[in-house]
Design a protein around this motif. Structure first.
Motif, PDB file in Angstrom:
ATOM      1  N   MET A  85       0.826  -1.208   0.000  1.00  0.00           N
ATOM      2  CA  MET A  85       0.000   0.000   0.000  1.00  0.00           C
ATOM      3  C   MET A  85       0.862   1.260   0.000  1.00  0.00           C
ATOM      4  N   ILE A  86       1.929   1.267   0.762  1.00  0.00           N
ATOM      5  CA  ILE A  86       2.828   2.423   0.786  1.00  0.00           C
ATOM      6  C   ILE A  86       3.496   2.605  -0.575  1.00  0.00           C
ATOM      7  N   LEU A  87       3.953   1.524  -1.173  1.00  0.00           N
ATOM      8  CA  LEU A  87       4.575   1.591  -2.497  1.00  0.00           C
ATOM      9  C   LEU A  87       3.590   2.077  -3.550  1.00  0.00           C
ATOM     10  N   SER A  88       2.361   1.577  -3.494  1.00  0.00           N
ATOM     11  CA  SER A  88       1.337   1.987  -4.466  1.00  0.00           C
ATOM     12  C   SER A  88       0.990   3.460  -4.313  1.00  0.00           C
ATOM     13  N   SER A  89       0.867   3.923  -3.076  1.00  0.00           N
ATOM     14  CA  SER A  89       0.534   5.339  -2.887  1.00  0.00           C
ATOM     15  C   SER A  89       1.689   6.231  -3.347  1.00  0.00           C
ATOM     16  N   PHE A  90       2.924   5.824  -3.114  1.00  0.00           N
ATOM     17  CA  PHE A  90       4.074   6.593  -3.597  1.00  0.00           C
ATOM     18  C   PHE A  90       4.057   6.661  -5.124  1.00  0.00           C
ATOM     19  N   LEU A  91       3.788   5.551  -5.767  1.00  0.00           N
ATOM     20  CA  LEU A  91       3.727   5.527  -7.227  1.00  0.00           C
ATOM     21  C   LEU A  91       2.598   6.408  -7.746  1.00  0.00           C
ATOM     22  N   TRP A  92       1.432   6.336  -7.131  1.00  0.00           N
ATOM     23  CA  TRP A  92       0.298   7.150  -7.574  1.00  0.00           C
ATOM     24  C   TRP A  92       0.606   8.634  -7.430  1.00  0.00           C
ATOM     25  N   PHE A  93       1.163   9.040  -6.265  1.00  0.00           N
ATOM     26  CA  PHE A  93       1.486  10.448  -6.063  1.00  0.00           C
ATOM     27  C   PHE A  93       2.553  10.920  -7.039  1.00  0.00           C
ATOM     28  N   SER A  94       3.547  10.093  -7.313  1.00  0.00           N
ATOM     29  CA  SER A  94       4.601  10.519  -8.236  1.00  0.00           C
ATOM     30  C   SER A  94       4.061  10.665  -9.656  1.00  0.00           C
ATOM     31  N   ILE A  95       3.160   9.795 -10.079  1.00  0.00           N
ATOM     32  CA  ILE A  95       2.557   9.925 -11.408  1.00  0.00           C
ATOM     33  C   ILE A  95       1.617  11.124 -11.445  1.00  0.00           C
ATOM     34  N   HIS A  96       0.825  11.298 -10.426  1.00  0.00           N
ATOM     35  CA  HIS A  96      -0.161  12.386 -10.385  1.00  0.00           C
ATOM     36  C   HIS A  96       0.513  13.758 -10.408  1.00  0.00           C
TER      37      HIS A  96
END
Length: 125
Positions: free
Chosen positions: A100-111
């Protein structure tokens, strides 16, 4: 885990007492299967009375003694395996939180990277 333990003990007691009271072949087969699965033979009675139930439902070659009390064997089996289940559950929760932490980091970096585009004209030299 104590509820699982209590339920298993109650089931064994129920099957054992039904076989003791009557000669139902279905319950006798269930008791024989339990004895073979847990490699135990009967249960220790505080009154010291033993019946023919142990002799008829125990695996061949096993003699009833204090080390093979089915209630104790079932309890030991469940404790050992519940420790394994809790360990597996802890590892699974750890990987889930990490994902979940990795996914949220990826989402924020793409966004946020989409709004950081360079605007303007570039001149090649």
């Amino acid at each position: 885990s104590s509820q699982v333990e209590d339920s298993m003990m109650d089931v064994y007691d129920l099957v054992y007492e039904e076989v003791r009271r009557n000669t139902s072949s279905f319950r006798r087969q269930e008791l024989t299967a339990i004895h073979e699965a847990f490699l135990c033979c009967g249960k220790i009675s505080p009154f010291g009375d033993t019946t023919n139930v142990e002799h008829e439902t125990c695996p061949p070659g096993q003699v009833h003694n204090a080390g093979q009390d089915c209630l104790q064997e079932i309890q030991d089996f469940l404790r050992k395996h519940m420790d394994f289940v809790f360990t597996l559950l802890g590892v699974t929760i750890g990987f889930t939180v990490y994902g979940m932490i990795l996914s949220s980091f990826l989402w924020f970096s793409i966004h946020f990277s989409s709004s950081l585009d360079r605007k303007g004209k570039y001149i090649l030299r």
